[in-house]
Scaffold this motif. Structure first.
Motif, short mmCIF file in Angstrom:
data_model
loop_
_atom_site.label_atom_id
_atom_site.label_comp_id
_atom_site.label_asym_id
_atom_site.label_seq_id
_atom_site.Cartn_x
_atom_site.Cartn_y
_atom_site.Cartn_z
N LEU A 4 0.87 -1.18 0.00
CA LEU A 4 0.00 0.00 0.00
C LEU A 4 0.91 1.23 0.00
O LEU A 4 1.67 1.44 0.96
N LYS A 61 -6.59 5.31 2.50
CA LYS A 61 -7.78 4.71 3.11
C LYS A 61 -8.72 4.17 2.04
O LYS A 61 -9.31 3.09 2.19
N VAL A 120 1.13 5.49 -1.28
CA VAL A 120 0.62 6.72 -1.89
C VAL A 120 1.82 7.66 -2.06
O VAL A 120 2.67 7.77 -1.15
C1 LIG Z 1 0.68 4.67 4.67
C2 LIG Z 1 0.19 5.50 3.49
C3 LIG Z 1 -0.21 4.54 2.36
C4 LIG Z 1 -1.02 6.33 3.93
O1 LIG Z 1 -1.59 6.96 2.77
P1 LIG Z 1 -2.46 8.31 2.88
O2 LIG Z 1 -3.13 8.49 1.57
O3 LIG Z 1 -1.61 9.43 3.36
O4 LIG Z 1 -3.52 7.94 4.01
P2 LIG Z 1 -4.95 8.59 4.17
O5 LIG Z 1 -4.90 10.05 3.85
O6 LIG Z 1 -5.95 7.80 3.42
O7 LIG Z 1 -5.22 8.42 5.72
C5 LIG Z 1 -6.24 7.55 6.22
C6 LIG Z 1 -6.30 7.71 7.71
O8 LIG Z 1 -5.05 7.28 8.28
C7 LIG Z 1 -4.47 8.35 9.04
N1 LIG Z 1 -3.04 8.35 8.76
C8 LIG Z 1 -2.42 8.59 7.58
N2 LIG Z 1 -1.09 8.48 7.72
C9 LIG Z 1 -0.89 8.18 9.02
C10 LIG Z 1 0.28 7.96 9.79
N3 LIG Z 1 1.50 8.00 9.23
N4 LIG Z 1 0.14 7.68 11.10
C11 LIG Z 1 -1.07 7.62 11.68
N5 LIG Z 1 -2.23 7.82 11.00
C12 LIG Z 1 -2.12 8.10 9.69
C13 LIG Z 1 -5.12 9.61 8.51
O9 LIG Z 1 -5.15 10.60 9.52
C14 LIG Z 1 -6.50 9.14 8.16
O10 LIG Z 1 -7.31 9.10 9.32
P3 LIG Z 1 -8.89 9.44 9.25
O11 LIG Z 1 -9.49 8.38 8.33
O12 LIG Z 1 -9.33 9.33 10.66
O13 LIG Z 1 -8.97 10.79 8.67
C15 LIG Z 1 1.30 6.47 2.99
O14 LIG Z 1 1.77 7.23 4.08
C16 LIG Z 1 2.48 5.78 2.35
O15 LIG Z 1 2.49 5.52 1.15
N6 LIG Z 1 3.53 5.46 3.14
C17 LIG Z 1 4.75 4.87 2.63
C18 LIG Z 1 4.56 3.44 2.16
C19 LIG Z 1 4.32 2.50 3.31
O16 LIG Z 1 5.08 2.42 4.24
N7 LIG Z 1 3.22 1.75 3.15
C20 LIG Z 1 2.84 0.75 4.09
C21 LIG Z 1 3.48 -0.52 3.73
S1 LIG Z 1 2.85 -1.89 4.61
#
Ligand SMILES: CC(C)(COP(=O)(O)OP(=O)(O)OC[C@H]1O[C@@H](n2cnc3c(N)ncnc32)[C@H](O)[C@@H]1OP(=O)(O)O)[C@@H](O)C(=O)NCCC(=O)NCCS
Length: 136
Positions: A66, A79, A68
């Motif tokens: 996952l 999400k 973004v």
């Molecule tokens: C993890 C990741 C996919 C999140 O994507 P994103 O589009 O920023 O997430 P969203 O905006 O949809 O956030 C969804 C919810 O999670 C929360 N959230 C997002 N990033 C967060 C973080 N780092 N820590 C805690 N909460 C988080 C948001 O506040 C939101 O909460 P809400 O639904 O109550 O408003 C992104 O940060 C990413 O690509 N990270 C690097 C890759 C990675 O490590 N992926 C996981 C591999 S297993």
């Protein structure tokens, strides 16, 4: 598979994500054929800004990669990708899903916990590699 090159380039430059031989074009093609309709990309103006891969073994769901793009985070895209996977798994009868995250990936660990995923500290993961390729 049409999105493979764009997705793999995004994965390669994302800290916390490790691209392995299991992510090769042929392995990804096999994965998608075994798990139709369960992996997604998010696009803005035809450019990929996020992706997720998801599958199941008939019993449990498994979610991986996952991602973004940094400039598009915090807008609900992660999400939405996650929800698409869980909904699609539920439609094929899979209610419970697992995923693997590096302990060192604090951003991802915080994300999963804040989205209701339960950290399983009572479980150890064991892996066995028949290949000589340490990055299989
Ligand atoms: C993890 C990741 C996919 C999140 O994507 P994103 O589009 O920023 O997430 P969203 O905006 O949809 O956030 C969804 C919810 O999670 C929360 N959230 C997002 N990033 C967060 C973080 N780092 N820590 C805690 N909460 C988080 C948001 O506040 C939101 O909460 P809400 O639904 O109550 O408003 C992104 O940060 C990413 O690509 N990270 C690097 C890759 C990675 O490590 N992926 C996981 C591999 S297993």
């Amino acid at each position: 598979m049409d999105d493979y090159d764009e997705v793999i380039d995004m994965l390669r430059i994302t800290p916390g994500i490790t691209v392995r031989e299991a992510d090769s074009r042929s392995s990804t093609n096999r994965y998608l054929e075994r798990n139709p309709g369960l992996s997604f990309v998010a696009t803005i103006d035809d450019y990929i800004v996020g992706c997720v891969m998801c599958g199941h073994d008939g019993r449990r769901g498994y979610l991986q990669h996952l991602v973004v793009k940094p400039e598009n985070r915090g807008q609900g895209i992660g999400k939405a990708l996650l929800t698409a996977c869980i909904d699609s798994l539920q439609q094929v009868g899979i209610d419970k899903t697992h995923l693997f995250v590096f302990k060192s990936n604090s951003l991802a660990n915080a994300f999963w916990e804040s989205n209701g995923w339960i950290l399983r500290d009572e479980v150890n993961i064991y892996s066995y590699n028949v290949s000589s390729n340490k990055n299989a």
